[in-house]
Design a protein around this motif. Sequence first.
Motif, mmCIF file in Angstrom:
data_model
loop_
_atom_site.group_PDB
_atom_site.id
_atom_site.type_symbol
_atom_site.label_atom_id
_atom_site.label_comp_id
_atom_site.label_asym_id
_atom_site.label_seq_id
_atom_site.Cartn_x
_atom_site.Cartn_y
_atom_site.Cartn_z
ATOM 1 N N LEU A 1 0.828 -1.205 0.000
ATOM 2 C CA LEU A 1 0.000 0.000 0.000
ATOM 3 C C LEU A 1 0.864 1.258 0.000
ATOM 4 N N ARG A 2 1.937 1.237 0.760
ATOM 5 C CA ARG A 2 2.812 2.421 0.825
ATOM 6 C C ARG A 2 3.537 2.657 -0.492
ATOM 7 N N LEU A 3 3.859 1.597 -1.194
ATOM 8 C CA LEU A 3 4.477 1.745 -2.514
ATOM 9 C C LEU A 3 3.479 2.323 -3.511
ATOM 10 N N ILE A 4 2.252 1.835 -3.475
ATOM 11 C CA ILE A 4 1.226 2.326 -4.395
ATOM 12 C C ILE A 4 0.862 3.769 -4.069
ATOM 13 N N GLY A 5 0.895 4.130 -2.791
ATOM 14 C CA GLY A 5 0.609 5.500 -2.384
ATOM 15 C C GLY A 5 1.779 6.446 -2.535
ATOM 16 N N GLY A 6 2.944 5.913 -2.860
ATOM 17 C CA GLY A 6 4.114 6.753 -3.087
ATOM 18 C C GLY A 6 4.865 7.146 -1.834
ATOM 19 N N GLN A 7 4.486 6.585 -0.666
ATOM 20 C CA GLN A 7 5.244 6.875 0.553
ATOM 21 C C GLN A 7 6.611 6.189 0.540
ATOM 22 N N LEU A 8 6.679 5.073 -0.171
ATOM 23 C CA LEU A 8 7.938 4.347 -0.332
ATOM 24 C C LEU A 8 8.240 4.221 -1.818
ATOM 25 N N LYS A 9 9.509 4.029 -2.141
ATOM 26 C CA LYS A 9 9.933 3.847 -3.526
ATOM 27 C C LYS A 9 10.507 2.450 -3.687
ATOM 28 N N ALA A 10 10.076 1.748 -4.712
ATOM 29 C CA ALA A 10 10.520 0.373 -4.942
ATOM 30 C C ALA A 10 12.027 0.315 -5.155
ATOM 31 N N SER A 11 12.657 -0.735 -4.616
ATOM 32 C CA SER A 11 14.093 -0.948 -4.841
ATOM 33 C C SER A 11 14.347 -1.351 -6.284
ATOM 34 N N ALA A 12 13.377 -2.056 -6.879
ATOM 35 C CA ALA A 12 13.465 -2.470 -8.272
ATOM 36 C C ALA A 12 12.051 -2.727 -8.773
ATOM 37 N N GLY A 13 11.902 -2.731 -10.093
ATOM 38 C CA GLY A 13 10.588 -2.941 -10.670
ATOM 39 C C GLY A 13 9.833 -1.637 -10.881
ATOM 40 N N THR A 14 8.590 -1.752 -11.319
ATOM 41 C CA THR A 14 7.787 -0.586 -11.690
ATOM 42 C C THR A 14 6.454 -0.584 -10.960
ATOM 43 N N VAL A 15 6.105 0.580 -10.405
ATOM 44 C CA VAL A 15 4.789 0.804 -9.803
ATOM 45 C C VAL A 15 4.091 1.883 -10.625
ATOM 46 N N GLN A 16 2.980 1.513 -11.268
ATOM 47 C CA GLN A 16 2.234 2.459 -12.085
ATOM 48 C C GLN A 16 0.829 2.658 -11.533
ATOM 49 N N VAL A 17 0.412 3.923 -11.458
ATOM 50 C CA VAL A 17 -0.951 4.270 -11.062
ATOM 51 C C VAL A 17 -1.494 5.245 -12.091
ATOM 52 N N ALA A 18 -2.642 4.907 -12.666
ATOM 53 C CA ALA A 18 -3.266 5.732 -13.700
ATOM 54 C C ALA A 18 -2.296 6.008 -14.843
ATOM 55 N N GLY A 19 -1.497 5.012 -15.189
ATOM 56 C CA GLY A 19 -0.573 5.116 -16.310
ATOM 57 C C GLY A 19 0.710 5.855 -16.017
ATOM 58 N N LYS A 20 0.891 6.293 -14.776
ATOM 59 C CA LYS A 20 2.093 7.041 -14.419
ATOM 60 C C LYS A 20 2.998 6.197 -13.529
ATOM 61 N N SER A 21 4.284 6.168 -13.855
ATOM 62 C CA SER A 21 5.254 5.435 -13.053
ATOM 63 C C SER A 21 5.660 6.292 -11.860
ATOM 64 N N LEU A 22 5.376 5.804 -10.650
ATOM 65 C CA LEU A 22 5.625 6.614 -9.454
ATOM 66 C C LEU A 22 7.101 6.939 -9.284
ATOM 67 N N GLY A 23 7.971 6.050 -9.711
ATOM 68 C CA GLY A 23 9.404 6.282 -9.559
ATOM 69 C C GLY A 23 9.934 7.408 -10.424
ATOM 70 N N GLU A 24 9.158 7.829 -11.430
ATOM 71 C CA GLU A 24 9.599 8.888 -12.345
ATOM 72 C C GLU A 24 8.953 10.240 -12.053
ATOM 73 N N LEU A 25 8.028 10.284 -11.083
ATOM 74 C CA LEU A 25 7.335 11.537 -10.787
ATOM 75 C C LEU A 25 8.156 12.429 -9.871
ATOM 76 N N ASP A 26 8.088 13.744 -10.109
ATOM 77 C CA ASP A 26 8.683 14.680 -9.159
ATOM 78 C C ASP A 26 7.714 14.880 -8.000
ATOM 79 N N THR A 27 8.110 15.673 -7.016
ATOM 80 C CA THR A 27 7.291 15.851 -5.817
ATOM 81 C C THR A 27 5.912 16.410 -6.144
ATOM 82 N N ALA A 28 5.859 17.403 -7.020
ATOM 83 C CA ALA A 28 4.570 18.006 -7.379
ATOM 84 C C ALA A 28 3.673 16.993 -8.090
ATOM 85 N N GLY A 29 4.262 16.202 -8.983
ATOM 86 C CA GLY A 29 3.486 15.198 -9.705
ATOM 87 C C GLY A 29 2.959 14.114 -8.789
#
Length: 272
Positions: A52-80
């Motif tokens: 849940l914390r990975l999907i909510g963006g509180q944590l960042k995955a060590s490897a792999g991809t987490v996407q929500v609504a087509g956006k990869s959380l690991g690539e978003l800046d703070t505002a995004g």
Amino acid sequence: MAQSADKVLVELRDVRFAYGEREVLRGIDLRIHRGQLVAIMGGSGCGKTTLLRLIGGQLKASAGTVQVAGKSLGELDTAGLYALRRRMGMLFQFGALFTDMSVFDNVAFPMREHTDLPESMIRDLVLMKLQAVGLRGASSLMPAELSGGMSRRVALARAIALDPMLIMYDEPFAGLDPISLGVIGQLIRRLNDALGAASIMVTHDVSESLEIVDYVYFVSEGRVVAQGTPDQIRASSDAFVHQFIHAEADGPVPFHVPAEPMSEALMGRSDS
């Protein structure tokens, strides 16, 4: 029922995560579609809340991809990331209401924090959310005056305050009496359908969850060991799933902690 790829709201691909040297998730794959209510089950400490914390963006995955609504959380800046979070709702374990705010102000908080709506409109929206969970008549009460079930319903009203596209629940049934548990379960189902949202529920409650969810992921030792509809899960031949579903004391999760043979312990044998 088959789901089309364009309705995928949450997708995790080969997600790994570790707290320091302790690897918690070891290659998780899952997909959640719009309109679905999905349960994530498994033993304590298997990584459910971490998901849940990975999907909510509180944590960042060590490897792999987490996407929500087509956006990869690991690539978003703070505002995004914050903009995406505003489209999510979260019901924390035991509700986590603000104890110094009234029921009304707890539900109004996300609206005041994230919108520029006038107070007159916020008032109407708060009363609508409280009406949806059956607590409009409790709007002036303080959290200390609420029962456990009522607190959880207020927290649910707060979680849907901004009409989120994704709602996450961390052990929503914990500590509830049977009546409150049934009420919360049905509210979760009805609100998800009314909003056209997707919901992810981390839970240990097997009987209630399998009555309301569309799909289940079972996690063990950091991996998805089984998945399927409630009927498929009930019929699963996987030993861990069978033990969990039927609350058996012994199985893949053993009753006894590994130890020396009982006969040696009673004889007082020592290696020294």
